[in-house]
Design a protein around this motif. Structure first.
Motif, PDB file in Angstrom:
ATOM      1  N   THR A  33     -58.797 -22.178-125.378  1.00 47.56           N
ATOM      2  CA  THR A  33     -58.850 -22.194-123.913  1.00 47.56           C
ATOM      3  C   THR A  33     -58.451 -23.569-123.380  1.00 47.56           C
ATOM      4  O   THR A  33     -57.669 -23.672-122.434  1.00 47.56           O
ATOM      5  N   ALA A  34     -58.969 -24.615-123.990  1.00 43.46           N
ATOM      6  CA  ALA A  34     -58.639 -25.974-123.546  1.00 43.46           C
ATOM      7  C   ALA A  34     -57.171 -26.285-123.798  1.00 43.46           C
ATOM      8  O   ALA A  34     -56.515 -26.941-122.980  1.00 43.46           O
ATOM      9  N   LEU A  35     -56.647 -25.806-124.917  1.00 43.75           N
ATOM     10  CA  LEU A  35     -55.249 -26.064-125.266  1.00 43.75           C
ATOM     11  C   LEU A  35     -54.297 -25.397-124.280  1.00 43.75           C
ATOM     12  O   LEU A  35     -53.224 -25.936-123.982  1.00 43.75           O
ATOM     13  N   ALA A  69     -60.959 -32.341-123.576  1.00 45.19           N
ATOM     14  CA  ALA A  69     -61.353 -31.923-122.230  1.00 45.19           C
ATOM     15  C   ALA A  69     -62.866 -31.736-122.120  1.00 45.19           C
ATOM     16  O   ALA A  69     -63.515 -31.224-123.032  1.00 45.19           O
ATOM     17  N   SER A  70     -63.412 -32.136-120.971  1.00 43.86           N
ATOM     18  CA  SER A  70     -64.858 -31.991-120.772  1.00 43.86           C
ATOM     19  C   SER A  70     -65.269 -30.519-120.740  1.00 43.86           C
ATOM     20  O   SER A  70     -66.351 -30.167-121.199  1.00 43.86           O
ATOM     21  N   ALA A  71     -64.410 -29.655-120.214  1.00 36.46           N
ATOM     22  CA  ALA A  71     -64.727 -28.221-120.212  1.00 36.46           C
ATOM     23  C   ALA A  71     -64.828 -27.705-121.639  1.00 36.46           C
ATOM     24  O   ALA A  71     -65.673 -26.867-121.949  1.00 36.46           O
ATOM     25  N   MET A  72     -64.004 -28.236-122.522  1.00 38.20           N
ATOM     26  CA  MET A  72     -64.074 -27.850-123.923  1.00 38.20           C
ATOM     27  C   MET A  72     -65.385 -28.330-124.535  1.00 38.20           C
ATOM     28  O   MET A  72     -66.037 -27.594-125.286  1.00 38.20           O
ATOM     29  N   ALA A  73     -65.791 -29.537-124.224  1.00 33.65           N
ATOM     30  CA  ALA A  73     -67.046 -30.076-124.745  1.00 33.65           C
ATOM     31  C   ALA A  73     -68.222 -29.205-124.304  1.00 33.65           C
ATOM     32  O   ALA A  73     -69.115 -28.903-125.109  1.00 33.65           O
TER      33      ALA A  73
END
Length: 103
Positions: A33-35, A69-73
Motif C-alpha cells: 500500500t505504501a509503495l 511512510a508514516s502511514a506504513m508505520a
C-alpha cells in the motif's frame, strides 16, 4: 518465503518467529500500500513489540527508517497488534528488524 514481495529481511529468531512469519502477509500488505503511494520506498527499521503473558501484543510501534511512510508505520503496528503469541510468565519486549526494498 520469497523476497519478491519487498520484505527482504525479518530479524528475529526463537519462539516468536513462527507467529511473526505467519503475520508476514499483513506486513507485506502494508508495504504494498505504501509503495503504491511512494514508488521506490525502501529502508530498514524495527517493529518494537510488547507481548503480554497471555500472548497478546499490547504495544507495537515501528521505528527507524525515516524514509518509510508514516502511514506504513501505523499499518505495521496495527498488523502486529493482531498477533497472538504463546503464553508466557511475564511480559516480553522484542524488537523485530525489518528490511523493505521495492521488488
Amino acid at each position: 518465503w520469497s523476497t519478491a514481495d519487498g520484505l527482504r529481511h525479518i530479524g528475529t529468531d526463537g519462539p516468536f518467529r513462527p507467529v511473526i512469519d505467519a503475520g508476514r502477509p499483513a506486513l507485506v500488505a502494508c508495504y504494498a500500500t505504501a509503495l503504491a503511494d511512494a514508488p521506490g520506498l525502501a529502508g530498514d527499521g524495527s517493529l518494537h513489540l510488547t507481548i503480554e503473558p497471555d500472548g497478546h501484543v499490547s504495544r507495537a510501534v515501528f521505528g527507524g527508517a525515516e524514509a518509510l511512510a508514516s502511514a506504513m508505520a501505523l499499518c505495521l503496528g496495527t498488523a502486529a497488534r493482531r498477533w497472538t503469541f504463546p503464553a508466557a510468565t511475564e511480559p516480553a519486549p522484542i524488537d523485530v528488524e525489518l528490511t523493505f526494498a521495492a521488488p
